[in-house]
Design an enzyme around this catalytic site. Structure first.
Site, short mmCIF file in Angstrom:
data_model
loop_
_atom_site.label_atom_id
_atom_site.label_comp_id
_atom_site.label_asym_id
_atom_site.label_seq_id
_atom_site.Cartn_x
_atom_site.Cartn_y
_atom_site.Cartn_z
NE ARG A 1 -9.13 -6.79 5.45
CZ ARG A 1 -9.33 -6.15 6.46
NH1 ARG A 1 -8.51 -6.53 7.75
NH2 ARG A 1 -10.01 -5.13 6.50
CG ASP B 1 -14.62 -5.02 -0.09
OD1 ASP B 1 -13.94 -5.08 0.99
OD2 ASP B 1 -14.29 -4.63 -1.07
NE ARG C 1 -17.27 -5.09 -5.85
CZ ARG C 1 -17.65 -4.45 -4.91
NH1 ARG C 1 -17.14 -4.82 -3.52
NH2 ARG C 1 -18.47 -3.52 -4.95
#
Lengths: 277, 277
Positions: B64, B66, B211
């Protein structure tokens, strides 16, 4: 990049010749060269420079790229009233859209001319032949070919084109201009994503030469023409046989110049000849 | 790509499980997962598939992603009433914006689940630390770091993070979910354009883990923190220390699965255990 080159201002009527290294995504531009009423890289860059320097700026370019063609290593020069401030790159990039970046600025070595001092130009052409086309993240700088292409056929067809040749069959004709060029390199690879990447280097390319070469080679590569065909076109010398490949696959990667020391020598030699004439 | 895998339909109530390999430029999307009123990759892809198949389609995804995150190797599955027509890829891509491409479609091997069968995920993170930022042609998938970064410092700071670790310090907390992961690879290089490229591989990543790792490593890489600091954050186990690096530098590159034969074996073993319970 000219940062490490000696700061020998070329002064002519008090002007300082400056070299700028420039990159752009050609997608939103009608090419490098100014055209009335159209967005061009030259117009955007000259305007940003003029705003920062508070004086009009005219740029001379190494490679006049067409509509939609990109650059990662374009070189331009400008004659400015004074050496540029250290903050020029940051300030100009602050004004420009991110589709254009000034990579570096420096006082040019003596005798430097972005166009006429260049020893060679390097281009890359990216083309995807997968059924799905180009990867979305690279779709802006990758052309799509609608048929599967053989890398070996591309390589075989490219080989006889390298060398000192008359490329009239691949040049948009300009009255009185030669179409003889030295094509030093024309190689193909498939990159990690399966994209076909051509690398071309020549002393100079005539108008639409890279895209015409690629257009002819893709026809040979996908089997619609023999691998001898591009060389036969070259030998025939008549334009019109080669389709022009799409602009978005093409990127000007590098412009090569002599070392600063040799550029100065050459400039002095040119000046001496002129004085003696 | 599943084209060469054996066509062993996983039938459950007459449905055929299909694997789709997908790539996208995440720039215009609010991430993978459907959200009311927002453009998402899932919504765009489900809509295009439903149009071609004339039936509603629900996709299950391996990773999934972002808002703003890209994929070149995303994998999804769907249970369809029948095996997909051969023309599916061409027709779906014809409906989709070029920012999304279906790379391939095939009947999934027995026991295949895009999310739960995955053995590992590979991500790449691209970040430019040049004064001018990112090259215009790569600005969509390259983050910009405003300070020069040392490749050696990045590499030194990354090394102690590899292995079976509790990544709580780099995970957005979800109630009841483990933050223990096996980070198999975390390496950095500078590519030909000078861009710093991280390659990460793990069994799975928790939310914003890549990240957050990159955000912490860039602080160590530019000297604002020591090269020991990311490992100290990891050992501390408390989230909030690491800044989250921008989404546009991140690309899901690959999802790895067991060979089809082992997937079927594993599926049978799972089913037997369930029967015996």
């Amino acid at each position: 990049m000219t940062r490490n080159e000696p700061a020998l201002p070329t002064r002519d009527g008090g002007l300082v010749r400056v070299r700028l290294d420039v990159a752009y995504d050609g997608t939103p531009y009608a090419g490098w060269a100014r055209q009335p009423g159209l967005p061009t890289v030259q117009a955007a860059l000259e305007e940003a420079l003029a705003t920062v320097l508070r004086a009009p700026v005219t740029l001379a370019v190494a490679g006049r790229t067409d509509t939609g063609v990109h650059a990662t290593g374009q070189v331009v020069h400008a004659d400015l009233p004074a050496a540029p401030p250290e903050t020029l790159v940051r300030r100009v990039n602050g004004l420009l859209d991110p589709s254009i970046r000034v990579l570096g600025v420096g006082v040019a070595p003596e005798g430097f001319d972005a166009r006429f001092s260049a020893l060679g130009r390097r281009y890359a052409y990216r083309v995807a032949d997968a059924a799905y086309g180009a990867l979305p993240t690279r779709r802006h700088d990758t052309a799509v070919h609608p048929r599967p292409v053989s890398l070996r056929r591309l390589q075989a067809a490219s080989k006889p084109l390298v060398g000192l040749r008359d490329f009239a069959a691949f040049c948009r004709k300009r009255e009185g201009a030669t179409t003889v060029r030295t094509l030093r390199r024309l190689t193909w690879v498939r990159d990690v994503d399966g994209v076909l990447v051509a690398r071309l280097e020549a002393d100079a390319f005539c108008h639409q030469m890279v895209r015409s070469l690629v257009g002819a080679l893709l026809l040979a590569g996908d089997g619609r023409k023999t691998t001898d065909w591009p060389a036969a076109l070259l030998a025939g010398g008549i334009r019109g046989g080669a389709p022009v490949a799409p602009a978005n696959g093409l990127t000007l990667v590098e412009v090569r110049y002599p070392a600063a020391s040799r550029m100065a020598l050459r400039a002095r030699a040119t000046r001496r000849r002129r004085d003696e004439a």
